[in-house]
Design a protein around this motif. Structure first.
Motif, PDB file in Angstrom:
ATOM      1  N   GLU A   3      79.435  32.266  52.724  1.00  0.00           N
ATOM      2  CA  GLU A   3      79.434  30.903  52.160  1.00  0.00           C
ATOM      3  C   GLU A   3      78.336  30.794  51.098  1.00  0.00           C
ATOM      4  O   GLU A   3      78.544  30.277  50.010  1.00  0.00           O
ATOM      5  CB  GLU A   3      79.198  29.858  53.268  1.00  0.00           C
ATOM      6  CG  GLU A   3      80.329  29.753  54.286  1.00  0.00           C
ATOM      7  CD  GLU A   3      81.602  29.144  53.714  1.00  0.00           C
ATOM      8  OE1 GLU A   3      81.623  28.785  52.518  1.00  0.00           O
ATOM      9  OE2 GLU A   3      82.598  29.042  54.448  1.00  0.00           O
ATOM     10  N   LEU A   4      77.155  31.316  51.423  1.00  0.00           N
ATOM     11  CA  LEU A   4      76.068  31.251  50.446  1.00  0.00           C
ATOM     12  C   LEU A   4      76.321  32.178  49.269  1.00  0.00           C
ATOM     13  O   LEU A   4      75.782  31.985  48.185  1.00  0.00           O
ATOM     14  CB  LEU A   4      74.745  31.623  51.121  1.00  0.00           C
ATOM     15  CG  LEU A   4      74.180  30.435  51.899  1.00  0.00           C
ATOM     16  CD1 LEU A   4      73.371  30.889  53.071  1.00  0.00           C
ATOM     17  CD2 LEU A   4      73.358  29.562  50.990  1.00  0.00           C
ATOM     18  N   GLY A   5      77.155  33.207  49.508  1.00  0.00           N
ATOM     19  CA  GLY A   5      77.477  34.142  48.428  1.00  0.00           C
ATOM     20  C   GLY A   5      78.205  33.467  47.279  1.00  0.00           C
ATOM     21  O   GLY A   5      78.209  33.980  46.161  1.00  0.00           O
ATOM     22  N   LEU A   6      78.824  32.304  47.555  1.00  0.00           N
ATOM     23  CA  LEU A   6      79.519  31.599  46.468  1.00  0.00           C
ATOM     24  C   LEU A   6      78.550  31.243  45.353  1.00  0.00           C
ATOM     25  O   LEU A   6      78.919  31.162  44.186  1.00  0.00           O
ATOM     26  CB  LEU A   6      80.155  30.314  47.011  1.00  0.00           C
ATOM     27  CG  LEU A   6      81.406  30.473  47.866  1.00  0.00           C
ATOM     28  CD1 LEU A   6      81.803  29.141  48.458  1.00  0.00           C
ATOM     29  CD2 LEU A   6      82.538  31.038  47.019  1.00  0.00           C
ATOM     30  N   ALA A   7      77.296  30.998  45.740  1.00  0.00           N
ATOM     31  CA  ALA A   7      76.326  30.537  44.745  1.00  0.00           C
ATOM     32  C   ALA A   7      75.586  31.690  44.081  1.00  0.00           C
ATOM     33  O   ALA A   7      74.793  31.466  43.175  1.00  0.00           O
ATOM     34  CB  ALA A   7      75.319  29.605  45.424  1.00  0.00           C
ATOM     35  N   ALA A   8      75.836  32.916  44.540  1.00  0.00           N
ATOM     36  CA  ALA A   8      75.108  34.055  43.959  1.00  0.00           C
ATOM     37  C   ALA A   8      75.373  34.094  42.465  1.00  0.00           C
ATOM     38  O   ALA A   8      76.473  33.791  42.014  1.00  0.00           O
ATOM     39  CB  ALA A   8      75.559  35.341  44.622  1.00  0.00           C
ATOM     40  N   TYR A   9      74.382  34.535  41.695  1.00  0.00           N
ATOM     41  CA  TYR A   9      74.397  34.195  40.281  1.00  0.00           C
ATOM     42  C   TYR A   9      73.537  35.147  39.495  1.00  0.00           C
ATOM     43  O   TYR A   9      72.518  35.626  39.993  1.00  0.00           O
ATOM     44  CB  TYR A   9      73.795  32.790  40.196  1.00  0.00           C
ATOM     45  CG  TYR A   9      74.247  31.953  39.045  1.00  0.00           C
ATOM     46  CD1 TYR A   9      75.514  31.382  39.040  1.00  0.00           C
ATOM     47  CD2 TYR A   9      73.403  31.690  37.975  1.00  0.00           C
ATOM     48  CE1 TYR A   9      75.924  30.571  37.998  1.00  0.00           C
ATOM     49  CE2 TYR A   9      73.807  30.875  36.931  1.00  0.00           C
ATOM     50  CZ  TYR A   9      75.068  30.319  36.944  1.00  0.00           C
ATOM     51  OH  TYR A   9      75.477  29.527  35.924  1.00  0.00           O
ATOM     52  N   PHE A  10      73.929  35.423  38.263  1.00  0.00           N
ATOM     53  CA  PHE A  10      73.066  36.180  37.355  1.00  0.00           C
ATOM     54  C   PHE A  10      72.417  35.214  36.366  1.00  0.00           C
ATOM     55  O   PHE A  10      73.096  34.389  35.771  1.00  0.00           O
ATOM     56  CB  PHE A  10      73.878  37.203  36.559  1.00  0.00           C
ATOM     57  CG  PHE A  10      74.006  38.508  37.272  1.00  0.00           C
ATOM     58  CD1 PHE A  10      72.909  39.348  37.386  1.00  0.00           C
ATOM     59  CD2 PHE A  10      75.191  38.893  37.850  1.00  0.00           C
ATOM     60  CE1 PHE A  10      73.011  40.549  38.056  1.00  0.00           C
ATOM     61  CE2 PHE A  10      75.301  40.092  38.519  1.00  0.00           C
ATOM     62  CZ  PHE A  10      74.208  40.923  38.617  1.00  0.00           C
ATOM     63  N   VAL A  11      71.113  35.350  36.212  1.00  0.00           N
ATOM     64  CA  VAL A  11      70.392  34.499  35.259  1.00  0.00           C
ATOM     65  C   VAL A  11      69.806  35.420  34.204  1.00  0.00           C
ATOM     66  O   VAL A  11      69.281  36.486  34.533  1.00  0.00           O
ATOM     67  CB  VAL A  11      69.261  33.753  35.993  1.00  0.00           C
ATOM     68  CG1 VAL A  11      68.433  32.974  35.009  1.00  0.00           C
ATOM     69  CG2 VAL A  11      69.859  32.821  37.026  1.00  0.00           C
ATOM     70  N   SER A  12      69.904  35.015  32.945  1.00  0.00           N
ATOM     71  CA  SER A  12      69.319  35.851  31.894  1.00  0.00           C
ATOM     72  C   SER A  12      67.849  36.033  32.186  1.00  0.00           C
ATOM     73  O   SER A  12      67.125  35.070  32.396  1.00  0.00           O
ATOM     74  CB  SER A  12      69.477  35.173  30.544  1.00  0.00           C
ATOM     75  OG  SER A  12      70.837  34.953  30.308  1.00  0.00           O
ATOM     76  N   SER A  13      67.398  37.288  32.193  1.00  0.00           N
ATOM     77  CA  SER A  13      66.007  37.479  32.608  1.00  0.00           C
ATOM     78  C   SER A  13      65.044  37.176  31.486  1.00  0.00           C
ATOM     79  O   SER A  13      63.850  37.133  31.689  1.00  0.00           O
ATOM     80  CB  SER A  13      65.792  38.896  33.140  1.00  0.00           C
ATOM     81  OG  SER A  13      66.213  39.828  32.196  1.00  0.00           O
ATOM     82  N   GLU A  14      65.539  36.960  30.259  1.00  0.00           N
ATOM     83  CA  GLU A  14      64.586  36.546  29.216  1.00  0.00           C
ATOM     84  C   GLU A  14      64.075  35.151  29.550  1.00  0.00           C
ATOM     85  O   GLU A  14      62.953  34.807  29.278  1.00  0.00           O
ATOM     86  CB  GLU A  14      65.246  36.484  27.842  1.00  0.00           C
ATOM     87  CG  GLU A  14      65.715  37.806  27.282  1.00  0.00           C
ATOM     88  CD  GLU A  14      67.071  38.213  27.807  1.00  0.00           C
ATOM     89  OE1 GLU A  14      68.036  37.466  27.593  1.00  0.00           O
ATOM     90  OE2 GLU A  14      67.154  39.270  28.449  1.00  0.00           O
ATOM     91  N   ILE A  15      64.962  34.335  30.095  1.00  0.00           N
ATOM     92  CA  ILE A  15      64.542  32.999  30.511  1.00  0.00           C
ATOM     93  C   ILE A  15      63.936  33.200  31.878  1.00  0.00           C
ATOM     94  O   ILE A  15      64.629  33.494  32.822  1.00  0.00           O
ATOM     95  CB  ILE A  15      65.768  32.085  30.678  1.00  0.00           C
ATOM     96  CG1 ILE A  15      66.675  32.177  29.473  1.00  0.00           C
ATOM     97  CG2 ILE A  15      65.351  30.676  30.969  1.00  0.00           C
ATOM     98  CD1 ILE A  15      66.045  31.786  28.203  1.00  0.00           C
ATOM     99  N   HIS A  16      62.647  33.039  32.005  1.00  0.00           N
ATOM    100  CA  HIS A  16      62.054  33.310  33.309  1.00  0.00           C
ATOM    101  C   HIS A  16      62.457  32.207  34.251  1.00  0.00           C
ATOM    102  O   HIS A  16      62.395  31.050  33.905  1.00  0.00           O
ATOM    103  CB  HIS A  16      60.541  33.415  33.178  1.00  0.00           C
ATOM    104  CG  HIS A  16      60.202  34.424  32.163  1.00  0.00           C
ATOM    105  ND1 HIS A  16      60.732  35.695  32.196  1.00  0.00           N
ATOM    106  CD2 HIS A  16      59.475  34.351  31.039  1.00  0.00           C
ATOM    107  CE1 HIS A  16      60.302  36.362  31.152  1.00  0.00           C
ATOM    108  NE2 HIS A  16      59.547  35.573  30.435  1.00  0.00           N
ATOM    109  N   THR A  17      62.850  32.592  35.411  1.00  0.00           N
ATOM    110  CA  THR A  17      63.472  31.647  36.325  1.00  0.00           C
ATOM    111  C   THR A  17      62.593  30.447  36.576  1.00  0.00           C
ATOM    112  O   THR A  17      63.029  29.330  36.519  1.00  0.00           O
ATOM    113  CB  THR A  17      63.723  32.343  37.664  1.00  0.00           C
ATOM    114  OG1 THR A  17      63.657  33.718  37.438  1.00  0.00           O
ATOM    115  CG2 THR A  17      65.053  31.949  38.185  1.00  0.00           C
TER     116      THR A  17
END
Length: 1939
Positions: free
Chosen positions: A1071-1085
């Protein structure tokens, strides 16, 4: 399992008195060796010496041997041995069969259970056990006076019984009766031992096994056995009948009456927590209480003993365990509900669990699992109506009474009973402590610990069986630490003496101690003590419930304890919330759906709707909506809908367009490539293993099939990936114009039609044995149902499909199918019975190792651990949240509507919240009070998102509603509300159903087409990924997600409605895997989240409308919404901590649109912070100040921003550029300037996830090692823990360690497809061609396995390709260009007379001799530049050019090639015996060596027909040779010899295909020390073994011996066949000498059909060696040629080279040698290099013909091992490898130079190759004055030319006239060289001479004999030797100058 809730929270409010009390008890209980009795038992309670109930408590039924032994002990109090018993012989002629009486009648219960049996009054039917029939009961009728009562007492001594078989009555002695029924005992018959069970009739009237007869002393055991018996009969569903399995695979513990540790927990209420650590990870409201933290610190040293200690097993346990062995599981336990300690009934039709039984069936007289004394307990009517919840009764220890009456209003569960029983079976992991010395926890202690656990649960928490198991585990481990240590120090005796003084908590003390513990908890736990049976306690509990006296009570513990018996207990869950959660957790997913559906269909939910309408003071919501619709109809020009036309308008005017839109196409990331390579290396290791399970060499190409769950979206998504990856074209499976229908052939949905597609796949695999089929099972955890269990009518058709298809025999046995399971949740495939070997698991690599970034990804992955991390203090705003006001409303409604399922209530509340929030955003601000802040935030951002982007891009909100009917209700309701509010063009509502595709409105389809630049009129989005940028609510339904990926515009993942009662690791994580996500690493989280505060619209930040709500929200909400919390994160950047803060600040600033906006946003934030602070001061319910950063941090932030503004001016970007990040409007005045695409912002930060509070608590609470609690849950519904006594998982575990943990500690249930995959020899259960790839959800596994297919295909092609040398011939420019051509281009064979006229070309053209000395044949003018330029100076082995060639069907192969055709040829065919070989000696004398040479042949039986043996002694006489006149299509006349060294694996000796199956004689020539290894790899090849003196010799020795042997054999054959009347000259004189690297052969076909004679065209094609050899052998006058060879292949061959079809020149690599003509020309047996050039020159000088067929060529494979490379020159002194330069290969005689361990000849050749200029300085680059070399050719390096002359009389030599030489080389010259011969040649002044001899003596003799001192001047210092020691016989040199 008990289902829910967070870990234990809350703490005790103890008085000082209680503290003192507890301390005293603790002190008395914790003394080290002998535990003194507690004070209270000394003061008030009489001492009881009774057998601990432990031993019996953990005993399963049927453990006969143990029970027999035990009863012996109990029966004879003394420890004297049992009396042996001699059975009386049976009467003549009577029946003696086991199971029958002596009259021959069947007594077995299974046979006569349905027969009518006469039972006299006063008699009972009982079951007797026969030792010879352990699985059967024999039916007997026994007078009940001789049987015990329920207390095990009052049985009359003696016996009275009847035989029910033959009807014989009146047996007065049990001995007599046991003889009659053929018990055949070896011990004294006792009724106590053999009469085991009462037999009762069930509802169908069949006789079944009832409760155990409770004989005195066996009462405890009896009771426990009855429990397990009955629970198994009750809970065994129809489909599971007949299933039996061992639930606990461990032997039972020895039972000493002491459990000294247990009662330590009594002290848990005080501050002095004992070391049991039972509560060390308790959580108080999600955080650790200070008290517990203190305890943790004190305990840290003790709480982690090694889980799997290193002690050895202490040998056999006590006497009573004589039948025990560590390996044998107690297979007699019945399958019962211990199975899934988690939620036993989650899986559909879970055989043997509660799943599909309606609640009413779980209780009631027919189903009471523990039959006990006393009248039934009546459940009061209207219980549910009065209590607002169905109480859940957990059976504990002992007997449980019948329930009758209104049994539908209670639920009975055996989970706690199972947990207790499991906790008493020591697991194998702990047997090493010595099973005979360590006791399990006593029943009293278990109950006491349970009470402590319940006492400290908070009001909103639910008990979890897992927590209890861990408490028992820790308690047991801690209590036995001292014993374990003692055991380590001194191994105890086999039967340790147990001191009788040890007294555990007694059953009499128990109620008092339990009451004491419960006294501190405000009545949330109520203890009822009863004296006779549980029935009275239950009745009292029901009475209290009806009277309303248990309103505050969540748990009622009923204890029945009396001195003379073990305890009975049960625990009743009366708390409305807890009871609801636990009862719902007992429903399986299908029952859950049925229940909800039923409530929807029958209209029960309408009460909810009417209740909601009463809540709203303004009237019904629907009326409000209608009113709003009427008012606004016709003039909806609000800003909301204005955005609809914006995209086109904006595009039309060309002002501003959002440029940030892009759907990511297929690109391979470094991680995916790494994983693909790991997969490939696993495939290779399977192929390389000796098991030969995968023969990669036999496959030419790859095909595949991807199996996906039956979700239309997942199916389309996989097709999309497959299409864009280009893999089908790359694998050559499809042609250029790919259609969707073609792609669909490669993806299979596991639905009803799957079988057809799968059949086609299987047929293809059978028809194409040379294609490797990869079966990819994606989302592999989805349906693991056993096919046998999916045959029941109520199951869905698709269940069990995976088992039916992927585990079918064809797939398992096909040698060309590899199965790859791909999943994010591999746990269910990692059980004790898994098909997948642990070595075949591939885990996704972690991106960091020891802080080093292993793969440079431009994106950061956000998965479960990152989400959890965001909730820790010190991080940015948490990404995981729960909605407290929503939870509170649900809880209140749950109490009001007890009959409604909470899923229904939760869904209706949430829909209500969303409806109200939409209305509030649209201007009905009064509705804000009817929604939660969280829902309002989601809705506001959703509705405003498309306004903020010029193109109308928006956010996606995923609303997860697992139950499909509820999802439909939600869709309908939200859809209506949206229509009424005129928002239908603002955002879309999509119902995502796994069984159907995506349906969206036409308007939104058009928008998507514009954004994605799609022309196709009929295009519709088919995957969620294609909804990128669409503002929408996606209602995601279906019980489990099935691998669907969500787009990057996902902003909120609302999981508040997930089924939180099913706590299984896989369920939660997916269920939580639905939200798994890639974020551009240039934009620091962190920074990305900082700007999150600006995301909501300005009104939300500045208006006062929502102030009240913010005040009213709970702490968690305020914490989440605190802007400063977000702000603070700028100061530390967790995404990449190594970056300096300056860098991150700059990044932050440059992405804002202007300095002004930036500072404004910061001020706005600060103001907001001040406002929040005031709110808090005004008296908010909870304080949030601790979550806000100190003001100094504020200031720093501003300073940083100011200082960073400088950089902004230079690089400020336009407001709508794609690089702009996530600054958003702050004041209304800035909207135009700073409005930004919300989708762009969303894609730069992970989504926010809302969870149910229960799930949130479980996910965010961690154990002492930091492991999230969710990770230690049961991994999957259809598996169960092998034991509750298992070590705890740890956060430090890698994926591999987790896999090994699950493989050891989980077993599949019978419904799991792996259940039957067991074998005594463990390794056999693994399937050799099965792999498992696991990686976090959404991380890119699909891309990785597609890339794997690509590189696997490339590797297979590469396996069918080889690197062959590809270089043009050298020294072409030196060859004289003559216009004369001797033959026509199309001639097939040379004309002998013409050929004799052709001049010999001395020049070497083979590119491998690029660095060899040029051979001069006459005065040549060679430009020295040309010569040196054409040379490359690098090492000749490394620099040769190669090219890749696909192997043809006529290639020669190495040992790795296995195909059906050449199995027999190779001798590896398993049907044949390994080929036997015989060793034969073969001797002949050779005058030059001065001794007899003895060679050995190894001849396989299958090749003996090639040889002649003497008849009597079978001595080898000769090798058969054919006749010159023989002609046969299927026979090669010339024997082939292949000398080889160091290439047993890689040498190309398999000529089966090259010879096209023709019969041929092939001999491998090997050195003696390599004989064994070559024989192992090539058992069916003939070997010629060289004598041991040649072990260190070079290739010259092999060539020399081959030729000499062949000539000797020719003589023998001539003699032999002469006797048969054949002329000597008719015997075939040729042999073939081939290199071991010749791989393929080609023929050039010339077409001379042109107009002019000189015109021709040519083509080259691959042909078999058979064709070439037969062609050459058919040459006219072939016996007149001495050597025949062919060209070396080169891709650069030009027409000129083949215009002349035959050449008279050097031949190499593959030659046919006429041993007859060359009888007097020898190979030099000392040579290592250039021996073929040397031999060619000798043959030519002897006047013999050498012919090269230019129309044939040979390809040579580059082999990196063996051959010449196998000679390493190293120092003789030290073993350490030191590189020695060639200059050190020679030294002065008698010097102290380091000697080398290498043959002298090799040192000489290498030295001359690299340093000959020291001997011949004048010759350097002086090609017109070569060095004269007499009788031999030695390589003096490329910069020196040589001229070869032969001293033999009548030899052909060049004319010496006109040539002046710059040097003279005399190498080992023989008697033919005389002074007069040398005087013919002229030398330059200063020319140098080098004489080389075997020793110094012959050196001097040579100088004298050749009168060298006449013309040459010698000096003493000009003498040298090779750097060998004396025993290695160095060569000596003498140099001189020409006078």
């Amino acid at each position: 399992m008990l289902s829910m809730g967070n870990s234990y929270a809350g703490h005790f409010k103890t008085t000082r008195f209680e503290e003192v009390l507890h301390n005293s008890i603790e002190a008395s209980l914790r003394s080290n060796n002998l535990v003194p009795r507690p004070i209270f038992s000394q003061l008030y309670l009489e001492a009881e010496q009774q057998l601990s109930s432990l031993e019996a408590g953990s005993r399963a039924e049927n453990e006969d041997e143990e029970e027999e032994e035990e009863e012996e002990e109990e029966g004879s109090e003394s420890s004297s041995p049992p009396v042996s018993y001699q059975m009386k012989p049976p009467p003549e002629g009577c029946c003696t069969t086991d199971g029958f009486c002596q009259a021959g009648k069947d007594l077995r219960l299974v046979s006569i259970s349905n027969d009518h049996i006469e039972v006299p009054s006063g008699f009972l039917l009982v079951g007797a056990k026969s030792p010879n029939l352990p699985d059967h009961l024999l039916v007997c009728a026994v007078d009940k006076r001789f049987l015990p009562d329920d207390n095990g007492r009052n049985a009359l001594l003696g016996f009275s019984g009847n035989c029910v078989g033959c009807g014989k009555k009146g047996f007065c002695y049990f001995t007599e009766f046991s003889n009659h029924i053929n018990l055949k005992l070896t011990t004294q018959p006792k009724k106590q031992k053999h009469l085991k069970y009462y037999l009762v009739r069930n509802a169908q009237g069949a006789l079944t096994k009832g409760s155990v007869i409770c004989w005195k002393g066996a009462e405890f055991r009896g009771r426990q056995s009855s429990t397990s018996t009955c629970s198994s009969t009750l809970f065994q569903l129809p489909e599971s009948s007949g299933l039996s399995g061992s639930t606990s695979s461990e032997p039972l513990p020895a039972a000493n009456p002491s459990a000294p540790a247990g009662t330590q927990q009594t002290a848990a209420a005080t501050d002095h927590i004992p070391s049991t650590a039972a509560f060390s990870s308790a959580v108080y409201n999600g955080k650790e209480s200070p008290k517990q933290q203190l305890m943790k610190n004190n305990l840290s040293a003790l709480t982690r003993p090694s889980v799997l200690g290193t002690l050895t097993n202490s040998g056999p346990p006590k006497k009573r365990h004589k039948g025990w062995s560590p390996e044998s599981p107690s297979s007699t336990e019945t399958w019962n509900l211990q199975l899934n300690p988690q939620a036993p009934n989650r899986i559909k039709n879970d055989g043997g669990s509660l799943s599909s039984v309606p609640h009413s069936a779980l209780v009631g007289p027919a189903s009471s699992p523990m039959v006990a004394q006393g009248e039934p307990v009546s459940v009061p009517d209207n219980l549910l109506k009065i209590c607002k919840a169905k109480p859940v009764i957990f059976k504990g220890h002992g007997n449980f009474p019948y329930l009758c009456g209104n049994i539908n209003d209670v639920i009975v569960s055996p989970l706690l009973y199972t947990c207790y029983r499991n906790s008493q079976s020591l697991s194998r992991a702990y047997e090493q402590y010595g099973a005979s010395t360590i006791q399990p926890i006593s029943e009293e202690m278990q109950l006491l610990l349970t009470v402590y656990y319940l006492v400290q649960l908070a009001a909103d928490q639910v008990p979890l069986i897992e927590d209890l198991e861990q408490i028992f585990m820790r308690s047991w481990r801690e209590s036995h630490l001292s014993e374990i240590r003692q055991y380590q120090q001194a191994v105890p005796q086999a039967f340790p003496h147990v001191p009788s003084q040890i007294t555990p908590v007694t059953s009499a003390q128990l109620p008092w101690l339990a009451g004491l513990a419960a006294s501190s908890c405000n009545d949330s736990v109520h203890i009822i003590e009863c004296s006779y049976s549980l029935a009275e306690g239950l009745s009292e509990m029901f009475k209290l419930l009806i009277e309303g006296k248990l309103v505050k009570t969540n748990y009622v513990v009923i204890i029945c304890a009396s001195r003379n018996r073990a305890i009975d207990s049960c625990i009743v869950i009366t708390g409305k919330y807890q009871a609801r959660v636990l009862s719902e957790s007992m429903l399986s997913p299908s029952d859950y759906q049925k229940e909800v559906n039923y409530q929807l269909v029958t209209g029960k939910v309408e009460t909810l709707g009417s209740f909601f309408s009463t809540l709203c003071p303004e009237g019904d919501i629907d009326l409000l909506l209608e009113k709003f619709y009427q008012e606004n109809q016709g003039h909806i020009s609000s800003s909301l809908s204005a955005s609809v036309n914006k995209p086109t308008a904006v595009n039309g005017t060309g002002t501003a367009v959002c440029t940030s839109y892009e759907i990511e196409r297929h690109q391979i990331r470094p991680f995916q490539l790494a994983v693909a390579q790991k997969l490939l290396s696993h495939i290779c290791s399977i192929a390389d293993s000796s098991t030969q399970n995968l023969d990669l060499g036999s496959f030419e190409k790859i095909d595949f099939l991807i199996c996906v769950p039956p979700s239309e979206v997942t199916y389309q998504q996989t097709l999309f990936h497959l299409w864009h990856s280009g893999i089908l074209l790359e694998l050559g499976l499809e042609k250029e114009h790919l259609t969707k229908q073609r792609v669909e052939q490669y993806v299979m949905k596991l639905d009803a039609e799957a079988q057809i597609k799968f059949k086609v796949f299987l047929q293809n695999s059978m028809q194409n044995p040379h294609t490797l089929f990869v079966l990819i099972h994606d989302h592999a955890h989805w349906d693991l149902m056993s096919a046998m269990h999916s045959l029941y009518p109520q199951t869905e058709l698709s269940t069990g499909l995976v088992d039916r298809l992927l585990n079918c025999r064809e797939v398992k046995e096909a040698p060309n199918i590899v199965t790859l399971h791909v999943t994010s949740f591999p746990y269910a495939l990692q059980t004790q019975h898994t098909h997948i070997s642990p070595y075949n698991e591939i885990h996704w690599p972690s991106s960091y190792s020891n802080g080093v970034d292993l793969y440079h990804e431009n994106k950061k992955y956000f998965g479960l651990s990152e989400f959890i991390e965001s909730t820790l203090s010190g991080h940015s705003i948490p990404l995981l949240r729960y909605d407290s006001s929503f939870e509170a409303m649900v809880m209140a409604l749950g109490k009001r509507f007890p009959r409604l399922h909470s899923a229904v209530i939760r869904t209706f509340v949430l829909i209500q919240h969303y409806s109200a929030a939409m209305m509030a955003v649209c201007g009905l601000s009064q509705m804000k009070n009817y929604t939660s802040v969280e829902t309002l935030e989601i809705t506001q951002n959703l509705i405003n998102s498309s306004r903020q982007c010029p193109s109308g891009h928006g956010l996606m909100v995923v609303l997860r509603i697992p139950c499909i009917p509820l999802a439909a209700v939600a869709y309908e309701r939200l859809y209506n509300v949206r229509e009424r509010l005129a928002l239908e063009d603002n955002f879309e509502i999509i119902l995502g159903n796994p069984n159907s595709g995506i349906t969206i409105g036409k308007h939104f389809v058009e928008q998507l087409k514009i954004w994605q630049k799609i022309e196709d009129v009929d295009w519709r989005p088919q995957t969620y990924l294609e909804l990128e940028g669409l503002p929408c609510i996606l209602i995601f339904s279906g019980m489990d997600p099935q691998g669907e990926s969500l787009p990057r515009s996902l902003r909120y993942c609302d999981l508040r409605l997930i089924n939180s009662s099913s706590l299984v690791r896989t369920t939660l994580e997916q269920e939580l895997g639905l939200a798994a996500y890639f974020v551009s690493s240039e934009i620091h989280t962190e920074k990305a989240v900082v700007n999150d505060v600006l995301e909501s619209d300005p009104e939300k930040l500045s208006s006062t409308d929502n102030e009240d709500e913010e005040i009213a929200t709970e702490g968690s909400t305020s914490e989440k919404r605190s802007p400063m919390k977000r702000e603070r994160s700028c100061s530390h950047d967790s995404a990449s901590s190594s970056l300096s803060s300056k860098a991150s600040i700059t990044a932050f600033c440059t992405e804002s649109s202007s300095p002004q906006a930036l500072s404004n946003s910061t001020e706005e934030t600060t103001n907001n912070y001040e406002r929040q602070k005031q709110k808090v001061d005004k008296g908010a319910q909870t304080t949030i100040s601790k979550h806000l950063p100190p003001v100094t941090e504020q200031m720093d932030m501003k300073q940083n921003i100011k200082s960073a503004q400088v950089s902004i001016t230079s690089s400020s970007s336009s407001p709508f550029s794609s690089s702009s990040s996530s600054s958003a409007p702050t004041h209304n005045s800035f909207i135009l300037q700073t409005s930004q695409c919300s989708m762009t912002k969303a894609s730069k930060q992970p989504p926010i996830v809302f969870l149910p509070k229960l799930v949130y608590d479980i996910i965010t609470s961690t154990d002492s090692s930091g492991l999230p609690k969710s990770s230690s849950l049961l991994p999957y519904h259809s598996v169960m823990w092998a034991s509750s006594f298992r070590p705890l998982m740890s956060k430090m575990m890698t994926c591999t360690e987790q896999s090994l943990y699950y493989r050891q500690w989980t077993v599949p249930k019978p419904i799991h497809m792996d259940y039957n995959n067991r074998n005594e020899g463990r390794m056999d259960t693994f399937h050799p061609r099965r792999l498992l790839l696991s990686g976090p959800p959404q991380i890119g596994k699909t891309g990785a396995y597609l890339q794997f297919l690509s590189i696997l295909s490339r590797m297979l092609i590469r396996l069918t390709e080889v690197d062959v040398y590809d270089e043009e011939e050298i020294n072409i420019n030196i060859k004289e260009e003559s216009d004369q051509y001797y033959h026509q281009p199309g001639d097939m064979w040379p004309d002998l007379e013409i050929f004799k006229k052709m001049p010999f070309d001395y020049t070497i053209h083979d590119p491998k001799y690029e660095d060899a000395s040029l051979i001069c044949s006459k005065l040549q003018t060679i430009n020295s530049e040309d010569r040196s330029m054409s040379r490359r100076q690098e090492d000749m082995y490394t620099c040769h050019q190669t090219t890749r060639m696909r192997l043809s069907k006529y290639a020669a192969y190495n040992t790795y090639h296995h195909c059906e055709q050449c199995h027999q040829y190779m001798g590896f065919n398993p049907r044949y015996q390994i080929y036997e070989s015989t060793l034969h000696a073969f001797a002949f004398s050779y005058s030059m060596l001065g001794e007899e040479i003895q060679l050995h042949f190894i001849i396989p039986k299958s090749k003996e027909h090639h040889f002649v043996f003497s008849q009597p002694g079978r001595q080898l006489e000769s090798m058969r040779l054919p006749l010159v006149t023989d002609k046969s299509e299927d026979y090669i006349k010339s024997p082939t010899f292949t000398p080889t060294t160091g290439r047993h694996e890689h040498g190309l000796f398999n000529l089966y295909h090259a010879m096209d199956g023709a019969s041929h004689l092939h001999v491998l020539v090997v050195k003696e020390y390599e004989m064994a290894i070559y024989k192992k790899y090539w058992p069916n090849h003939i070997m010629l073994v060289l004598p041991s003196i040649f072990n260190s010799a070079g290739v010259g020795a092999a060539h020399f011996l081959i030729k000499e042997l062949s000539y000797h054999n020719l003589e023998l054959e001539r003699n032999r066949q002469e006797e048969l009347g054949i002329k000597p000259q008719d015997i075939w004189p040729f042999i073939v000498i081939s290199d071991d690297s010749c791989v393929m052969w080609n023929a050039v076909e010339v077409d001379c059909s042109g107009d002019r004679k000189s015109d021709y065209t040519w083509t080259e094609r691959n042909v078999s060696l058979k064709q070439i050899l037969q062609h050459i052998e058919a040459t006219p006058n072939v016996t007149h040629y001495a050597l025949i060879g062919m060209r070396k292949w080169s891709s650069k061959t030009n027409s000129a080279e083949i215009k002349e079809p035959f050449s008279c020149c050097h031949v190499h690599d593959f030659i046919m040698l006429n041993v007859d003509l060359t009888q007097n020309v020898q190979y030099n047996q000392n040579r290592f290099t250039c021996d073929d050039v040397d031999f060619n020159l000798r043959v030519h000088s002897a006047g013999l013909l050498i012919c090269r067929f230019n129309h044939f060529n040979v390809m040579k494979k580059q082999i990196a091992l063996g051959g010449q490379r196998s000679f390493h020159i190293k120092s003789k002194v030290s073993d350490t490898p030191v590189s020695i330069s060639p200059a050190q290969y020679i030294c002065a005689p008698d010097s102290k130079h380091t000697f080398l361990a290498a043959p002298a000849q090799l040192l000489l050749e290498k030295y001359l190759q690299y340093h000959s200029h020291r001997f011949f300085p004048l010759s350097l680059k002086n090609y017109s004055h070569p060095v004269l070399s007499v009788d031999s050719y030695l390589n003096l390096g490329p910069q020196i030319a040589v001229c070869y002359v032969s001293s033999r009389p009548h030899s052909l030599n060049i004319s010496p006239s006109g040539l002046t030489f710059s040097g003279l080389l005399l190498y080992l010259c023989d008697s033919f060289v005389v002074a007069s011969f040398l005087k013919k040649f002229h030398f330059l002044k200063g020319a140098t001479l080098c004489v080389i001899c075997q020793d110094r003596n012959s050196l001097r003799q040579t100088v004298v004999r050749l009168e060298l001192e006449d013309e040459w001047q010698f000096r003493l210092r000009d003498e040298f030797q090779t750097a060998n020691s004396k025993e290695d016989r160095p060569l000596f040199f003498l140099t001189g100058r020409h006078i």
